[in-house]
Design an enzyme around this catalytic site. Structure first.
Site, PDB file in Angstrom:
ATOM      1  N   HIS A 129       1.031  -1.179   0.107  1.00  0.00           N
ATOM      2  CA  HIS A 129      -0.100  -0.165  -0.071  1.00  0.00           C
ATOM      3  C   HIS A 129       0.949   1.223   0.021  1.00  0.00           C
ATOM      4  O   HIS A 129       1.192   1.555   1.025  1.00  0.00           O
ATOM      5  CB  HIS A 129      -0.742   0.221   1.105  1.00  0.00           C
ATOM      6  CG  HIS A 129      -2.059   1.071   1.324  1.00  0.00           C
ATOM      7  ND1 HIS A 129      -3.101   0.872   1.926  1.00  0.00           N
ATOM      8  CD2 HIS A 129      -1.933   2.325   0.865  1.00  0.00           C
ATOM      9  CE1 HIS A 129      -4.028   1.993   1.652  1.00  0.00           C
ATOM     10  NE2 HIS A 129      -3.064   2.886   1.074  1.00  0.00           N
TER      11      HIS A 129
ATOM     12  N   GLU B 230      -2.729  -1.877  -3.337  1.00  0.00           N
ATOM     13  CA  GLU B 230      -3.523  -1.074  -2.571  1.00  0.00           C
ATOM     14  C   GLU B 230      -3.385   0.356  -2.734  1.00  0.00           C
ATOM     15  O   GLU B 230      -2.366   0.849  -2.856  1.00  0.00           O
ATOM     16  CB  GLU B 230      -4.061  -1.413  -1.091  1.00  0.00           C
ATOM     17  CG  GLU B 230      -4.032  -2.811  -0.701  1.00  0.00           C
ATOM     18  CD  GLU B 230      -4.013  -3.348   0.846  1.00  0.00           C
ATOM     19  OE1 GLU B 230      -4.789  -4.112   0.925  1.00  0.00           O
ATOM     20  OE2 GLU B 230      -3.893  -2.564   1.491  1.00  0.00           O
TER      21      GLU B 230
ATOM     22  N   HIS C  20      -7.643  -7.072   6.970  1.00  0.00           N
ATOM     23  CA  HIS C  20      -7.566  -6.112   8.366  1.00  0.00           C
ATOM     24  C   HIS C  20      -7.847  -6.651   9.472  1.00  0.00           C
ATOM     25  O   HIS C  20      -8.930  -6.849   9.923  1.00  0.00           O
ATOM     26  CB  HIS C  20      -8.707  -4.683   8.060  1.00  0.00           C
ATOM     27  CG  HIS C  20      -7.948  -3.560   8.626  1.00  0.00           C
ATOM     28  ND1 HIS C  20      -7.118  -2.670   8.171  1.00  0.00           N
ATOM     29  CD2 HIS C  20      -8.005  -3.236  10.170  1.00  0.00           C
ATOM     30  CE1 HIS C  20      -6.821  -1.831   9.039  1.00  0.00           C
ATOM     31  NE2 HIS C  20      -7.298  -2.119  10.221  1.00  0.00           N
TER      32      HIS C  20
END
Length: 242
Positions: free
Chosen positions: A43, A70, A189
């Site tokens: 990310h 991401e 997550h």
């Protein structure tokens, strides 16, 4: 088979804390794949507090499994996807200065803009949209043209030890909706060795889980190879008592 994609952001955080190239993010990605990971996730945030833009380009040269990038779909992120053409782009609604992801897209409110972004990025790779475990958000993600949704699993992780059956309920409904809508299904997550096996048993048609913080933390105790094996074990079919 549910793929395990290792998010290596935290490795880059450790490297950046001291400067230099220890730990070597490229070698870690190579080793994760060698040890059994079926994907690598990054990310790259605008402030480059962990994964940098250069890291993404360097990783493109070595990742042999699924490369998942991401990010918030601003011009910078879109340009990276156009250049790298990863296996998957996962769109998250994070503000540039946000510490970590804490909610999914409102795919109804943002349907017009997401539809345009998804249509563009699908020219380069598969597109997944990060959503909360709500049936309406999943359905609207389909209307946006997404190939997959990624269920934001923090609430499941937070409530797992209180009442795991209640904690998983909305996720099962959202996952069933994704299946009905012919959407691929990811999750991520705060998934961990404590809660991953049950999540997978209740939603065995998951395509992919993306795990970073817990997995990298566990590797401090168990080592990277053993940790990846433990997470992969959670994703195997077994007779777990649900």
């Amino acid at each position: 088979m549910t793929r395990l994609s290792v998010n290596i952001n935290k490795v880059a955080t450790l490297r950046n804390a001291r400067g230099g190239n220890t730990p070597d993010i490229i070698q870690v990605a190579i080793d994760c794949e060698k040890f059994g990971a079926e994907g690598i996730t990054v990310h790259p945030r605008p402030d480059e507090r962990h994964i940098t833009k250069q890291d993404v380009y360097d990783l493109k040269k070595v990742v042999r499994t699924e490369f998942n990038i991401e990010g918030y779909p601003d011009d910078r992120y879109i340009h990276i996807i156009e250049d790298i053409k990863p296996a998957q782009a996962t769109l998250v609604p994070d503000a540039p200065d946000q510490l970590t992801s804490n909610h999914g897209w409102d795919t109804i409110k943002h349907q017009k803009e997401l539809s345009e972004i998804v249509a563009h990025l699908r020219k380069y790779c598969r597109v997944s949209v990060f959503v909360d475990a709500r049936e309406d958000m999943v359905k609207a993600a389909k209307d946006c043209g997404a190939d997959r949704v990624e269920l934001y699993t923090q609430s499941y992780a937070e409530n797992y030890f209180k009442n795991r059956k209640e904690a998983i309920e909305s996720f099962v409904k959202a996952a069933e909706t994704a299946k009905k809508e012919s959407l691929g299904l990811n999750a991520g997550h705060d998934l961990s060795l404590d809660n991953l096996e049950y999540f997978h048993q209740m939603i065995p048609w998951l395509d992919e889980v993306s795990i970073g913080h817990a997995l990298i933390s566990d590797s401090l105790y168990y080592g990277l190879y053993s940790t990846i094996q433990l997470y992969k074990k959670c994703l195997r079919e077994n007779n777990y008592d649900i």
